[in-house]
Design a protein around this motif. Structure first.
Motif, short mmCIF file in Angstrom:
data_model
loop_
_atom_site.label_atom_id
_atom_site.label_comp_id
_atom_site.label_asym_id
_atom_site.label_seq_id
_atom_site.Cartn_x
_atom_site.Cartn_y
_atom_site.Cartn_z
N SER A 1 0.85 -1.19 0.00
CA SER A 1 0.00 0.00 0.00
C SER A 1 0.89 1.24 0.00
O SER A 1 2.10 1.15 0.25
N SER B 225 -2.94 1.58 5.61
CA SER B 225 -3.87 1.15 4.58
C SER B 225 -3.37 -0.11 3.89
O SER B 225 -2.17 -0.41 3.90
N GLY C 16 -3.77 -2.61 0.17
CA GLY C 16 -4.08 -2.49 -1.25
C GLY C 16 -3.13 -1.56 -1.96
O GLY C 16 -2.59 -0.62 -1.38
N MET D 244 -3.46 0.81 -3.97
CA MET D 244 -3.81 2.23 -3.94
C MET D 244 -4.26 2.69 -2.55
O MET D 244 -4.74 3.81 -2.39
N GLY D 245 -4.14 1.80 -1.57
CA GLY D 245 -4.54 2.15 -0.21
C GLY D 245 -6.04 2.18 -0.01
O GLY D 245 -6.54 2.81 0.91
N GLU D 246 -6.77 1.43 -0.86
CA GLU D 246 -8.23 1.48 -0.83
C GLU D 246 -8.85 0.11 -0.54
O GLU D 246 -9.99 -0.15 -0.91
N GLN D 247 -8.10 -0.77 0.12
CA GLN D 247 -8.62 -2.10 0.42
C GLN D 247 -8.52 -2.40 1.91
O GLN D 247 -7.96 -3.40 2.34
N HIS E 274 -12.98 -6.55 0.75
CA HIS E 274 -12.22 -6.02 1.88
C HIS E 274 -13.17 -5.21 2.74
O HIS E 274 -14.24 -4.77 2.29
N GLU F 123 -14.16 -1.83 5.10
CA GLU F 123 -14.04 -0.39 4.85
C GLU F 123 -13.79 0.36 6.16
O GLU F 123 -14.53 0.17 7.14
#
Length: 749
Positions: A265, A398, A400, A402-405, A504, A506
């Motif tokens: 991430s 974070s 993922g 892109m840091g979105e998981q 994942h 949130e």
């Protein structure tokens, strides 16, 4: 005039030719991979003046000299992990690397001779070897039962070859490269694309191995193969690897750079978890160091906003007060910052990452450094008094690319007096567990409520060849093995890897701005279709309590009626309960599947009121769980170990809260650390809970309000906004005729 121009042209041509030749010669100087010519000269000049480096050198020399005194042994491979041939070849790669370093630093030819003679033995042996005789692996090596260990060998041995490269004759180099190194690199890559051409820690080792020997040999094709993967390899074999994950290279993503892009991430968290992040950091950083020295134009330490350097700091933050890594996903307990891969990581991150003085304090604790340019820089920094303490604070990492998981939230109070590790991350590739919104809780370096970790006796041959045991799938990965919610005695995503890998949790919010009240909150809506779990955990220090307490609010909403099980895997001995329970005369497994088949029931009771209290003692400290319950709730004492005839599982204990035939429900628990016991004085101090009651005062879609009453008469109120986590949002709630107003997602008073 024409003649003059011709002369000038010829002079320029000669100059350019000489320049190119000089440049080419410079590029071929050895060592150049980890050690450099300039670095070696500096090391020699500083010998005897840098205590930590000198001590590391002396220890290494002692170990290598002891090996040289023995005969060189390169046995025909036959064993799994932990067997003699496996262990001997593993020992050889370490000794070869270290002997090469000693040759460069001490200029003693006995080390070069040792490296050469062993490599020549390998060059004679390797062409005769078929695939390893043990057939368990999805990608068999030749020296080892899996290509992973062959890659380990080549990563280390490429460094040894670099150190004696110029000392060897051209004939010896040709022999080694033709009969050993080039076919070795081809075997772990071209001949095993299912191992090499994917995003996984296995492939990272393979990429680094091929790339590093390519750098030493000056083979640009191998270096490109390492960086970008195989161009025409199959992307999906449909097989499973040794860890149970499917083998694929999604959208053609493969190679070293893809393994930097995908699993990390932006915060430097590695999706497989800290245990495998620690394992992968060595090939990531050692190959990066080689690339920086040989191909500085790649600017590898700047790649993805410096993610490799961030990863070192993230990994250090994923350790407890004793430096042991939190056992998220597959992770062996006890693995720590003192492992050799973290010595490398800290030294390289310091040298190439701006000389952060906090890293020097970690190196001091580790007590040794690399015998290269980065290790010298660290040792000199320590000698010069530049070290400052490494501060581990509350942090949200974070997950993922892109840091979105999802991610992992860590709440710390004081000097790691109490630490919460809250996991709301992605699946974590093949090493992931089905444990959405799970947590573990630590006091200093001791587990209070544990995550089980993995089921494996690493490199102990008697236990499944040192590999993962079947109980890793049937127990350790299953949801019931973790401190999180289980619905209808079925694991999250029904324990199906392909499904879990698509989802994942949130993050709802993370707030560690005030040390007295730190909160992390996340939601999970895919583990059980039709059910949403919203878990909020707060580490709170308040008057009336000896230490901070942990508040846990788990709100469950569903479209149908279910049974909900919530386990607490405590460490230590039972002290007291406020409910009656019966111990069965004969114990039976709690179920048949999803890990329940591994749990014995040792006691059964029912909640006696609105609060169930349970106290235990561990490491001479007392702990109390106070949880809200209903009269219908069933309480079970459970113990791991059913259906485990080979004793592969630890016989750890847990308390299981079962709530049946409900649709929506909220579990609220408070965990306290309090008091102490001295076996010398035989005094128990503050052995009882400070909580009189925990009540749910209000609970709907918008707000949940919890009252915590202490035995001294104090009352504390925590209110959570369930649907609006914005920091700037204003809220107002009336509870029992009293109005409460606040801004942000939570209120505490």
């Amino acid at each position: 005039m024409k003649k003059k121009k011709t002369i000038i042209y010829l002079m320029c041509l000669i100059y350019l030719t000489l320049s190119v030749s000089a440049s080419s010669l410079q590029a071929q100087e050895h060592p150049k991979l980890i050690l450099t010519k300039a670095g070696v000269e500096k090391i020699r000049a500083e010998l005897g003046k840098v205590p930590l480096f000198d001590a590391s050198l002396a220890q290494l020399k002692k170990e290598v000299d002891a090996e040289i005194a023995l005969d060189i042994d390169t046995p025909v491979p036959k064993d799994y992990s932990g067997g003699y041939t496996h262990t001997r070849h593993k020992k050889n790669w370490i000794v070869l690397q270290n002997a090469g370093l000693l040759f460069q630093i001490l200029e003693d030819e006995k080390y070069a001779i040792y490296v050469r003679d062993m490599l020549l033995q390998y060059a004679e042996l390797y062409p005769t070897l078929p695939a390893h005789p043990k057939t368990r692996s999805y990608a068999r090596g030749k020296l080892f039962w899996q290509c992973l260990n062959d890659s380990n060998w080549l990563v280390y041995v490429s460094q040894a070859y670099d150190c004696i490269y110029d000392w060897l004759s051209k004939k010896e180099r040709k022999n080694l490269e033709k009969n050993l190194f080039r076919p070795f690199a081809d075997w772990i890559s071209v001949k095993n694309p299912q191992f090499y051409n994917r995003v996984h820690n296995h492939s990272t080792w393979g990429n680094a191995a091929v790339g590093m020997i390519g750098l030493v040999m000056g083979d640009d094709e191998l270096v490109d193969r390492a960086l970008y993967g195989l161009k025409d390899a199959p992307l999906n074999t449909g097989e499973k690897d040794d860890d149970g994950g499917f083998i694929y290279a999604e959208d053609g993503k493969a190679g070293f750079l893809a393994n930097l892009d995908e699993p990390f991430s932006p915060d430097g968290y590695y999706t497989e978890g800290p245990y495998y992040q620690r394992y992968a950091m060595y090939p990531f950083l050692i190959f990066a160091e080689g690339l920086e020295n040989v191909k500085p134009e790649l600017k590898i330490f700047e790649y993805k906003n410096g993610v490799l350097l961030k990863a070192v700091h993230a990994l250090l933050n994923l350790s407890d007060a004793d430096g042991e890594f939190f056992p998220l996903n597959d992770g062996q307990k006890g693995m720590s910052i003192y492992t050799s891969s973290l010595v490398s990581a800290v030294d390289i991150a310091y040298h190439y990452g701006g000389n952060n003085p906090q890293l020097l304090s970690i190196a001091q604790e580790q007590g040794k450094v690399l015998l290269d340019d980065s290790g010298l820089a660290v040792a000199m920094g320590i000698r010069d008094g530049l070290a400052v303490p490494f501060e581990k604070k509350s942090i949200n990492l974070s997950d993922g690319s892109m840091g979105e998981q999802g991610g992992v939230g860590i709440l710390r109070y004081g000097n790691e007096d109490l630490t919460l590790v809250f996991k709301y991350a992605a699946q974590g590739l093949s090493h992931g567990h089905y444990d959405k919104l799970s947590y573990s809780f630590f006091e200093k370096g001791d587990e209070v409520l544990q995550d089980y970790g993995l089921s494996r006796f690493v490199n102990i041959e008697q236990k499944g060849g040192g590999n993962y045991l079947k109980e890793n799938k049937t127990w350790a990965k299953q949801t019931i093995a973790h401190n999180t919610l289980v619905q209808n005695k079925t694991s999250h995503f029904k324990g199906i890897y392909e499904t879990a890998s698509k989802h994942h949790s949130e993050l709802y919010f993370f707030d560690a701005s005030k040390s007295e009240v730190q909160v992390v909150s996340a939601k999970e809506s895919n583990a059980y279709p039709g059910t949403e779990m919203h878990r909020t955990m707060a580490l709170i220090k308040e008057d009336g309590f000896e230490k901070p307490f942990l508040l846990d609010i788990l709100k469950v909403t569903s479209d149908s009626i279910h049974q909900y099980d919530l386990p607490f895997y405590f460490m230590g001995q039972v002290i007291q309960t406020n409910f009656e329970y019966k111990a069965p005369e004969t114990v039976e497994p709690l179920g048949n599947t999803f890990g329940y088949q591994h749990l014995w029931t040792e006691g059964v009771g029912n909640a006696s009121g609105e609060n169930t209290k349970f106290s235990w003692m561990n490491k001479r400290r007392f702990y109390t769980l106070t949880t809200t319950t209903t009269a219908a709730d069933e309480i079970r004492f459970v113990r791991i170990g059913a259906n485990d005839p080979e004793f592969n599982l630890r016989r750890d204990a847990g308390l299981l809260l079962q709530r049946k035939d409900v649709q929506h429900t909220t579990f609220v628990s408070v965990i306290e650390s309090h008091g102490s016991y001295s076996p010398v004085s035989e005094f128990a101090v503050n052995s009882k809970s400070s909580i009189a009651a925990v009540k749910i005062l209000h609970d709907d879609d918008r707000y949940t309000a919890i009252e915590i009453a202490s035995i001294d008469g104090g009352k504390h109120l925590f209110i959570l906004s369930n649907s609006d986590a914005a920091k700037t949002s204003k809220h107002k709630l009336n509870i029992n005729g009293n109005d409460y107003s606040w801004s942000g997602p939570h209120y505490f008073n």
